[in-house]
Write an enzyme that holds these catalytic residues in place. Structure first.
Site, PDB file in Angstrom:
ATOM      1  N   THR A  30      -4.473   6.514   0.224  1.00 54.98           N
ATOM      2  CA  THR A  30      -5.685   7.322   0.270  1.00 54.98           C
ATOM      3  C   THR A  30      -5.709   8.363  -0.834  1.00 54.98           C
ATOM      4  O   THR A  30      -4.748   9.104  -1.026  1.00 54.98           O
ATOM      5  CB  THR A  30      -5.802   8.019   1.632  1.00 54.98           C
ATOM      6  OG1 THR A  30      -5.768   7.034   2.656  1.00 54.98           O
ATOM      7  CG2 THR A  30      -7.099   8.803   1.737  1.00 54.98           C
ATOM      8  N   ARG A  64       1.154  16.407  13.199  1.00 56.97           N
ATOM      9  CA  ARG A  64       2.440  17.025  13.550  1.00 56.97           C
ATOM     10  C   ARG A  64       2.315  18.539  13.467  1.00 56.97           C
ATOM     11  O   ARG A  64       3.012  19.189  12.676  1.00 56.97           O
ATOM     12  CB  ARG A  64       3.553  16.520  12.625  1.00 56.97           C
ATOM     13  CG  ARG A  64       3.804  15.030  12.656  1.00 56.97           C
ATOM     14  CD  ARG A  64       5.034  14.651  11.842  1.00 56.97           C
ATOM     15  NE  ARG A  64       4.958  15.156  10.466  1.00 56.97           N
ATOM     16  CZ  ARG A  64       4.361  14.540   9.462  1.00 56.97           C
ATOM     17  NH1 ARG A  64       3.766  13.383   9.682  1.00 56.97           N
ATOM     18  NH2 ARG A  64       4.348  15.067   8.240  1.00 56.97           N
ATOM     19  N   GLN A 116      -2.728   2.844  15.275  1.00 54.47           N
ATOM     20  CA  GLN A 116      -1.656   3.317  14.402  1.00 54.47           C
ATOM     21  C   GLN A 116      -0.802   4.376  15.094  1.00 54.47           C
ATOM     22  O   GLN A 116       0.428   4.380  14.978  1.00 54.47           O
ATOM     23  CB  GLN A 116      -2.256   3.876  13.114  1.00 54.47           C
ATOM     24  CG  GLN A 116      -1.226   4.341  12.098  1.00 54.47           C
ATOM     25  CD  GLN A 116      -1.878   4.819  10.799  1.00 54.47           C
ATOM     26  OE1 GLN A 116      -3.097   4.751  10.640  1.00 54.47           O
ATOM     27  NE2 GLN A 116      -1.076   5.295   9.870  1.00 54.47           N
ATOM     28  N   ASP A 140       0.847  -1.188   0.000  1.00 54.12           N
ATOM     29  CA  ASP A 140       0.000   0.000   0.000  1.00 54.12           C
ATOM     30  C   ASP A 140       0.883   1.237   0.000  1.00 54.12           C
ATOM     31  O   ASP A 140       1.836   1.339   0.782  1.00 54.12           O
ATOM     32  CB  ASP A 140      -0.901   0.008   1.233  1.00 54.12           C
ATOM     33  CG  ASP A 140      -1.971   1.090   1.142  1.00 54.12           C
ATOM     34  OD1 ASP A 140      -2.605   1.200   0.085  1.00 54.12           O
ATOM     35  OD2 ASP A 140      -2.158   1.825   2.121  1.00 54.12           O
ATOM     36  N   TYR A 177       3.190   3.080  15.184  1.00 52.29           N
ATOM     37  CA  TYR A 177       3.865   3.302  13.903  1.00 52.29           C
ATOM     38  C   TYR A 177       5.308   3.775  14.035  1.00 52.29           C
ATOM     39  O   TYR A 177       6.075   3.704  13.064  1.00 52.29           O
ATOM     40  CB  TYR A 177       3.057   4.266  13.031  1.00 52.29           C
ATOM     41  CG  TYR A 177       3.313   5.736  13.247  1.00 52.29           C
ATOM     42  CD1 TYR A 177       4.119   6.456  12.379  1.00 52.29           C
ATOM     43  CD2 TYR A 177       2.731   6.403  14.326  1.00 52.29           C
ATOM     44  CE1 TYR A 177       4.349   7.809  12.569  1.00 52.29           C
ATOM     45  CE2 TYR A 177       2.962   7.753  14.517  1.00 52.29           C
ATOM     46  CZ  TYR A 177       3.758   8.450  13.643  1.00 52.29           C
ATOM     47  OH  TYR A 177       3.987   9.789  13.843  1.00 52.29           O
ATOM     48  N   PHE A 228       1.312   5.711  -0.406  1.00 51.82           N
ATOM     49  CA  PHE A 228       0.946   6.941   0.308  1.00 51.82           C
ATOM     50  C   PHE A 228       1.172   8.073  -0.688  1.00 51.82           C
ATOM     51  O   PHE A 228       1.992   8.947  -0.480  1.00 51.82           O
ATOM     52  CB  PHE A 228       1.865   7.041   1.528  1.00 51.82           C
ATOM     53  CG  PHE A 228       1.563   8.141   2.511  1.00 51.82           C
ATOM     54  CD1 PHE A 228       0.302   8.335   3.040  1.00 51.82           C
ATOM     55  CD2 PHE A 228       2.596   8.968   2.955  1.00 51.82           C
ATOM     56  CE1 PHE A 228       0.060   9.332   3.985  1.00 51.82           C
ATOM     57  CE2 PHE A 228       2.365   9.957   3.895  1.00 51.82           C
ATOM     58  CZ  PHE A 228       1.099  10.144   4.413  1.00 51.82           C
ATOM     59  N   LYS A 241      -3.480  -1.738  10.357  1.00 55.87           N
ATOM     60  CA  LYS A 241      -3.868  -1.933   8.960  1.00 55.87           C
ATOM     61  C   LYS A 241      -4.120  -3.403   8.609  1.00 55.87           C
ATOM     62  O   LYS A 241      -4.878  -3.687   7.680  1.00 55.87           O
ATOM     63  CB  LYS A 241      -2.743  -1.422   8.041  1.00 55.87           C
ATOM     64  CG  LYS A 241      -2.391   0.044   8.225  1.00 55.87           C
ATOM     65  CD  LYS A 241      -3.339   0.927   7.463  1.00 55.87           C
ATOM     66  CE  LYS A 241      -2.820   2.358   7.393  1.00 55.87           C
ATOM     67  NZ  LYS A 241      -3.660   3.209   6.536  1.00 55.87           N
TER      68      LYS A 241
END
Length: 397
Positions: A317, A112, A213, A96, A217, A98, A226
């Site tokens: 996404t 962040r 997550q 997957d 992560y 990003f 996930k």
């Protein structure tokens, strides 16, 4: 408008869909003594995927002719709503990505604050992670709310966690690419080989437990957040069906390494919709994705990792620049702070048990108009069993 065909698997075996009609390809091939009988005889698309580009093209041409034969359709066809569509192929490996700059920047601002929205490496390569092929499930399969460690407790800042079902269960609107070609271990697949390596396109929902997550992560990325489920649409549209959808990708901000450069336009004019309990909450546009699928394939193999028939890689996404095009609830609700309205006046920050999520999409059709790429759907069911929680020292005393 010419409606492209798609390939899938039903209770009768390998099938094809055109519009609202499904044709049993294995039975037609046997009836006609077709030279394609061997690749269409199995329960899934596995043999067809492994057959390679010349066979894919020949089969597609034959199936288009079969759909034009009224007698064959009458004898071997079914209305789509009477078909038991299944996982169309055996998923070999799952990666997957990003690849939406908008999604990456949205998450950066949310998670962040006060730091650069993009991580320093994002404009240099398609960031991704290896998922779990065994938990890729067919559209319509219930999704069990996952459990895991979540940030929490009086010492949360020091790494303390709580354990239990996810409280921030989310969706990710994605487009997936089904590999049919293969490569030798140690050999990279260039962007120019994309059309020979990739059979077609599916819709993907990469379900995500945002609280799990958030805790797990660092430093290696998502795992339990996930790996519990990834939903896949039932029908695979061959790349040829998307010829009219091909567009130039967004302008590149940073020079790319040679292996990521491409003289083909593999941006895709796919318009998606995300619905929760029947209410459309988002309309992302795939054409805005920064990293294209041929670049994703080149990147995941540039270190010599091999590919094989049945590999699946997803875009990550799909999010557009404006809020109505955000492809996940964490973006739409600002991590739950601004819930979205759905049917009956309800709101959702994240998914509740019983919620049904449906992702649909359209693309330009040959000859004009747009055609449906089907849907991928899933309903959330409660965590499978009660889960113990860590007790504090005070509770033990």
């Amino acid at each position: 408008m010419s409606v492209p065909i798609a390939f899938g698997s039903t209770g009768h075996g390998v099938a094809a869909r055109r519009g609202d009609t499904v044709l049993d390809l294995g039975r037609v091939a046997r009836h006609l003594s077709s030279p394609h009988e061997a690749v269409l005889a199995g329960p899934t698309l596995d043999a067809l995927l492994a057959a390679g580009r010349p066979t894919w093209d020949a089969v597609r041409e034959s199936v288009e002719a079969w759909f034009d034969d009224a007698e064959l359709v009458e004898r071997f066809g079914h209305p789509i709503d009477e078909v038991d569509a299944r996982l169309p192929f055996t998923v070999a490996d799952y990666v997957d990505f990003f690849s939406s700059r908008e999604h990456a920047e949205n998450l950066g601002r949310i998670l962040r604050p006060g730091q650069p929205a993009l991580q320093p490496n994002w404009l240099s390569l398609p960031v991704g992670y290896h998922g779990r092929a065994g938990t890729v499930v067919a559209s319509g399969t219930p999704v069990v709310r996952p459990s895991g460690q979540r940030p929490g407790g009086p010492l949360a800042a020091a790494g303390e966690s709580s354990f239990g079902p996810s409280r921030k269960l989310d969706v990710e609107v994605e487009v997936g690419f089904v590999v049919g070609g293969s490569s030798a271990l140690g050999s990279a697949v260039p962007t120019s080989a994309f059309e020979d390596a990739v059979f077609g396109v599916v819709l993907v929902n990469d379900w995500s437990a945002r609280d799990i997550q958030a805790f797990e992560y660092v430093p290696l990325g998502p795992m339990l957040a996930k790996s519990f489920a990834t939903s896949l649409s039932a029908w695979v549209y061959p790349l040829a069906a998307l010829e009219a959808a091909r567009v130039a990708p967004p302008a590149r901000e940073r020079p790319m390494h040679p292996y990521l450069q491409s003289d083909q336009e593999w941006g895709l004019d796919i318009e998606l919709e995300l619905a929760v309990n029947g209410t459309v909450v988002s309309r992302p546009r795939f054409r805005e994705m920064y990293w294209t699928p041929d670049q994703q394939l080149a990147h995941l193999t540039v270190n010599g990792a091999s590919i094989r028939p049945g590999d699946l890689f997803a875009s990550g996404t799909v999010s557009s620049a404006s809020p109505e095009g955000y492809g996940s609830l964490i973006e739409l609700t600002r991590n739950g702070e601004q819930p979205v309205k759905i049917s009956s006046g309800e709101t959702r920050a994240f998914l509740l048990d019983g919620d049904e999520v449906v992702i649909t999409a359209t693309a330009p059709a040959p000859g004009g108009g747009r055609f449906s790429l089907g849907d991928v759907r899933g309903r959330i069911v409660p965590a499978s069993a009660p889960h113990p929680t860590l007790q504090s020292k005070e509770e033990h005393s």
